[in-house]
Design a protein around this motif. Structure first.
Motif, PDB file in Angstrom:
ATOM      1  N   ASP A 115      -3.338  58.880  -5.213  1.00  0.00           N
ATOM      2  CA  ASP A 115      -3.472  57.742  -6.148  1.00  0.00           C
ATOM      3  C   ASP A 115      -2.857  56.308  -5.878  1.00  0.00           C
ATOM      4  O   ASP A 115      -2.963  55.456  -6.852  1.00  0.00           O
ATOM      5  CB  ASP A 115      -3.135  58.436  -7.451  1.00  0.00           C
ATOM      6  CG  ASP A 115      -1.764  58.887  -7.786  1.00  0.00           C
ATOM      7  OD1 ASP A 115      -1.234  59.042  -6.715  1.00  0.00           O
ATOM      8  OD2 ASP A 115      -1.556  58.857  -9.022  1.00  0.00           O
ATOM      9  N   GLN A 116      -2.180  56.312  -5.083  1.00  0.00           N
ATOM     10  CA  GLN A 116      -1.276  54.977  -4.828  1.00  0.00           C
ATOM     11  C   GLN A 116      -2.141  54.014  -4.120  1.00  0.00           C
ATOM     12  O   GLN A 116      -3.301  54.702  -3.328  1.00  0.00           O
ATOM     13  CB  GLN A 116      -0.122  55.341  -4.143  1.00  0.00           C
ATOM     14  CG  GLN A 116       0.988  56.232  -4.630  1.00  0.00           C
ATOM     15  CD  GLN A 116       2.305  56.513  -3.929  1.00  0.00           C
ATOM     16  OE1 GLN A 116       2.507  55.775  -2.868  1.00  0.00           O
ATOM     17  NE2 GLN A 116       3.166  57.116  -4.642  1.00  0.00           N
ATOM     18  N   THR A 120      -1.818  52.041  -1.654  1.00  0.00           N
ATOM     19  CA  THR A 120      -1.980  51.896  -0.207  1.00  0.00           C
ATOM     20  C   THR A 120      -2.710  53.337   0.477  1.00  0.00           C
ATOM     21  O   THR A 120      -2.563  53.268   1.697  1.00  0.00           O
ATOM     22  CB  THR A 120      -0.660  51.754   0.145  1.00  0.00           C
ATOM     23  OG1 THR A 120       0.348  52.834  -0.177  1.00  0.00           O
ATOM     24  CG2 THR A 120       0.094  50.339   0.100  1.00  0.00           C
ATOM     25  N   ALA A 121      -3.098  54.043  -0.503  1.00  0.00           N
ATOM     26  CA  ALA A 121      -3.618  55.396   0.096  1.00  0.00           C
ATOM     27  C   ALA A 121      -4.821  55.149   1.070  1.00  0.00           C
ATOM     28  O   ALA A 121      -4.883  56.027   2.306  1.00  0.00           O
ATOM     29  CB  ALA A 121      -4.066  56.296  -0.883  1.00  0.00           C
ATOM     30  N   VAL A 176      -3.700  64.617  -5.357  1.00  0.00           N
ATOM     31  CA  VAL A 176      -2.763  64.270  -6.251  1.00  0.00           C
ATOM     32  C   VAL A 176      -1.824  65.529  -6.753  1.00  0.00           C
ATOM     33  O   VAL A 176      -2.354  65.933  -7.735  1.00  0.00           O
ATOM     34  CB  VAL A 176      -3.046  63.381  -7.351  1.00  0.00           C
ATOM     35  CG1 VAL A 176      -1.786  62.619  -8.151  1.00  0.00           C
ATOM     36  CG2 VAL A 176      -3.772  62.119  -6.688  1.00  0.00           C
ATOM     37  N   GLU A 188       3.175  56.142   1.607  1.00  0.00           N
ATOM     38  CA  GLU A 188       4.151  55.359   1.920  1.00  0.00           C
ATOM     39  C   GLU A 188       4.833  55.661   3.220  1.00  0.00           C
ATOM     40  O   GLU A 188       5.763  54.892   3.747  1.00  0.00           O
ATOM     41  CB  GLU A 188       5.369  55.148   0.754  1.00  0.00           C
ATOM     42  CG  GLU A 188       5.847  56.638   0.586  1.00  0.00           C
ATOM     43  CD  GLU A 188       5.503  57.437  -0.752  1.00  0.00           C
ATOM     44  OE1 GLU A 188       4.356  57.081  -0.999  1.00  0.00           O
ATOM     45  OE2 GLU A 188       6.221  57.978  -1.382  1.00  0.00           O
ATOM     46  N   LYS A 216      -0.091  62.132  -3.029  1.00  0.00           N
ATOM     47  CA  LYS A 216      -0.082  60.835  -3.664  1.00  0.00           C
ATOM     48  C   LYS A 216      -0.918  59.869  -3.423  1.00  0.00           C
ATOM     49  O   LYS A 216      -0.852  58.730  -3.212  1.00  0.00           O
ATOM     50  CB  LYS A 216       1.452  60.328  -3.340  1.00  0.00           C
ATOM     51  CG  LYS A 216       2.456  61.471  -3.556  1.00  0.00           C
ATOM     52  CD  LYS A 216       3.852  60.994  -3.361  1.00  0.00           C
ATOM     53  CE  LYS A 216       4.945  62.091  -3.344  1.00  0.00           C
ATOM     54  NZ  LYS A 216       6.313  61.528  -3.413  1.00  0.00           N
TER      55      LYS A 216
END
Lengths: 328, 132
Positions: A195-196, A198-199, A233, A170, A193
Motif C-alpha cells: 500500500d506504500q 513506491t510499491a 499488505v 523501501e 507493504k
C-alpha cells in the motif's frame, strides 16, 4: 514431569512430547536417533514452505495470516522460526512469536523458535530432524521462517518445497544485492507493504530482475514455472488469499512435473551429507582437537618440522585405524 | 554446539505497554549465551504457557509494571501445572511491591528481581538453579 518419549507419544500429537523431542533433537542428538529412525520410516514428510526476506519486511506477520488461512481449512500447521545465534556468546534472541499472536493459541498450530547455533558446514541438521518430528506428529504443512541474506538462509530455503521471498517497497535497489542464490531459490516473490506509494516502482524492478534471471538460467529448476509476484499488505490481510493460491499452484506444478520428488531426493541427499559431517566432527575431529597429540602436531607445523599437508594425511590414516576399532 | 543451552521465555503478561526492561533482560541473557524467546507485549496467560510448552523452555521470566501480578501470576502458575510444566523455573521482575513478594513465592515463583538488579546477578541465579 513424567512423560513418555516415544514414537506413539509424538504421533499422539501431545505438544509437550513433541516439544521435548525437538529439544532432544537440538541438544541430545545421539540419544534421539533411535526415535528418529522409527519416526522417519513411518512418516510422510509434511509439505515444506520456506519464507525469507530482510529484517522488518513482515515475514512473521505474513506467516501468521497464511497459517490462519490454512487452519481455516482444518489443516494442522507447524512453524519453525529460525534466528541467528550470536557468534560471541552462543546465545540467541528469538523474537518471531511477537508477530504471531493470533496463531499462538490455535489448537492446530505449533510454533517453535530455533537458533542457528552457528553450525559448521552449513545448515544445522537439527532443522530437518525437527521437520521429521513435526511431520510424524501430524502437521501437514511446516513453514520454515528465516531472515534472508546469508548462505545459511539459502540452505534453509533449499529445504523447502515452495519458497517465498519477501521484499518491501523501501528495499529499493537493495534487492539488486540479494544473493544470487536467493533470487533463484524464490518460487514466489511477495511484495509486502504494497500500500506504500513506491510499491509499483518496486514491482517493476522485481519484474525486470525476474526476467533477467529467466533469460540467464535456461536450465534452472524453475524453467517451466513462471515466478509470480504477489502484492500483500500483511497487517491488513490484503493479498493473503492470492498468496495462499500461489502456494497451491506451485504445489500443483511440482506434483505435475514430478519436481516434488526431485526436491525430496535433493533434500534427503543434503541431509545424509550433513549427518555424515556431524558424525565425523563429533567422533573424529572434535575429540582430536582436545588431544595433546594434536597440539604437538600444531607445534610441529609452526616449527616447520612438518607441514599441514603431511599432518592431515597422517591424521586421516589414524582415523582409518580408529574406524576399524569403532566397528568392533 | 553447547549441550547446555539454557532456553528462556521472557513474557509480558497483561495490559502493560512498557517492555524496555524486558528487552534489556532478553538481550543480557542472550549475551550470557542463553537462547531467549521474547513474545512481545500484552500476552494472555494462555499464550505464555502455550509458548513455554511448545518452546520447551527451562526458565520463564515474567516482566510486569502494571500492578496486576496478584491477578495474573496465579493464573499462569495454575496453567503451567495443568500443562504438566510446573518444573519450569519461574522468575519475576518489574515493579512489584516488597509486601507482595512472599505471596508470589508461595505460589511457586522462585525469585523476584527488583528494578536496578544487575543482569549478572540474574544470570548467576539462573545458572545456579539449572545446575541443581
Amino acid at each position: 514431569m513424567i512423560m513418555e518419549i516415544s514414537a506413539e507419544g509424538v504421533r499422539s500429537g501431545d505438544e509437550r512430547i513433541i516439544a521435548r523431542v525437538i529439544s532432544q533433537v537440538e541438544n541430545q542428538r545421539q540419544q534421539v536417533f533411535p526415535l528418529l529412525k522409527e519416526l522417519y520410516r513411518s512418516t510422510e514428510l509434511a509439505y515444506l514452505v520456506g519464507i525469507t526476506g530482510p529484517p522488518g519486511s513482515g515475514k512473521s506477520t505474513l506467516v501468521e495470516k497464511l497459517v490462519l488461512s490454512w487452519t481455516a481449512e482444518e489443516e494442522k500447521v507447524a512453524v519453525i522460526a529460525i534466528d541467528p545465534s550470536s557468534e560471541f556468546s552462543g546465545g540467541a534472541l528469538l523474537g518471531d512469536r511477537i508477530r504471531m499472536g493470533k496463531i499462538s493459541t490455535e489448537k492446530n498450530v505449533f510454533i517453535r523458535s530455533m537458533a542457528t547455533r552457528g553450525y559448521l558446514g552449513g545448515l544445522n541438521p537439527a532443522i530437518f530432524d525437527t521437520v521429521v518430528v513435526l511431520s510424524a506428529a501430524g502437521y501437514q504443512k511446516v513453514v520454515i521462517e528465516t531472515v534472508g541474506g546469508g548462505q545459511n538462509e539459502i540452505d534453509i530455503v533449499r529445504l523447502a518445497d515452495t519458497t517465498l521471498v519477501v521484499t518491501v517497497p523501501e528495499a529499493g535497489d537493495e534487492i539488486q544485492t540479494f544473493k544470487a542464490g536467493l533470487m533463484e531459490a524464490g518460487d514466489i516473490f511477495v511484495l509486502n507493504k504494497a500500500d506504500q506509494p513506491t510499491a509499483s516502482r518496486m514491482e517493476l524492478i522485481l519484474k525486470q530482475m525476474l526476467e533477467m534471471n529467466d533469460s540467464e538460467n535456461h536450465s534452472s529448476d524453475n524453467s517451466n514455472w513462471e515466478v509470480p509476484i504477489v502484492k500483500t499488505v500483511g497487517t491488513e490481510g490484503e493479498g493473503i488469499e492470492e498468496l495462499r493460491r500461489a502456494v497451491m499452484q506451485h504445489r500443483d506444478f511440482l506434483s505435475r512435473s514430478r519436481k516434488e520428488r526431485y526436491n525430496h531426493s535433493r533434500v534427503i541427499r543434503n541431509h545424509v551429507v550433513h549427518l555424515m559431517e556431524e558424525f565425523l566432527r563429533n567422533h573424529y575431529i572434535d575429540p582430536l582437537l582436545e588431544s595433546s597429540a594434536f597440539q604437538e602436531i600444531l607445534a610441529g607445523i609452526s616449527a616447520r618440522k612438518t607441514d599441514p599437508y603431511t599432518a592431515v594425511e597422517q591424521l586421516l590414516k589414524s582415523f582409518n585405524k580408529e574406524q576399524g576399532k569403532h566397528e568392533n | 554446539m553447547s549441550q547446555d543451552n539454557i532456553k528462556v521465555l521472557i513474557a509480558k503478561p497483561g495490559l502493560d505497554g512498557h517492555d524496555r526492561g524486558a528487552k534489556v533482560i532478553a538481550r543480557g541473557l542472550k549475551e550470557a549465551g542463553m537462547e531467549v524467546v521474547y513474545t512481545g507485549l500484552r500476552q494472555t496467560p494462555e499464550q505464555i504457557v502455550k509458548a513455554a510448552v511448545q518452546e520447551d523452555v527451562d526458565v520463564i521470566g515474567l516482566s510486569i509494571l502494571s500492578g496486576a501480578h496478584g491477578e495474573l501470576f496465579p493464573v499462569i502458575m495454575d496453567k503451567l501445572t495443568e500443562s504438566g510444566r510446573n518444573d519450569v523455573l519461574v522468575l519475576a521482575g518489574g515493579t512489584i511491591p516488597d509486601d507482595d513478594h512472599q505471596k508470589l513465592k508461595d505460589i511457586g515463583i522462585r525469585e523476584i528481581f527488583k528494578p536496578g538488579t544487575s543482569i549478572a546477578k540474574i544470570v548467576d541465579f539462573i545458572r545456579q538453579e539449572m545446575d541443581e
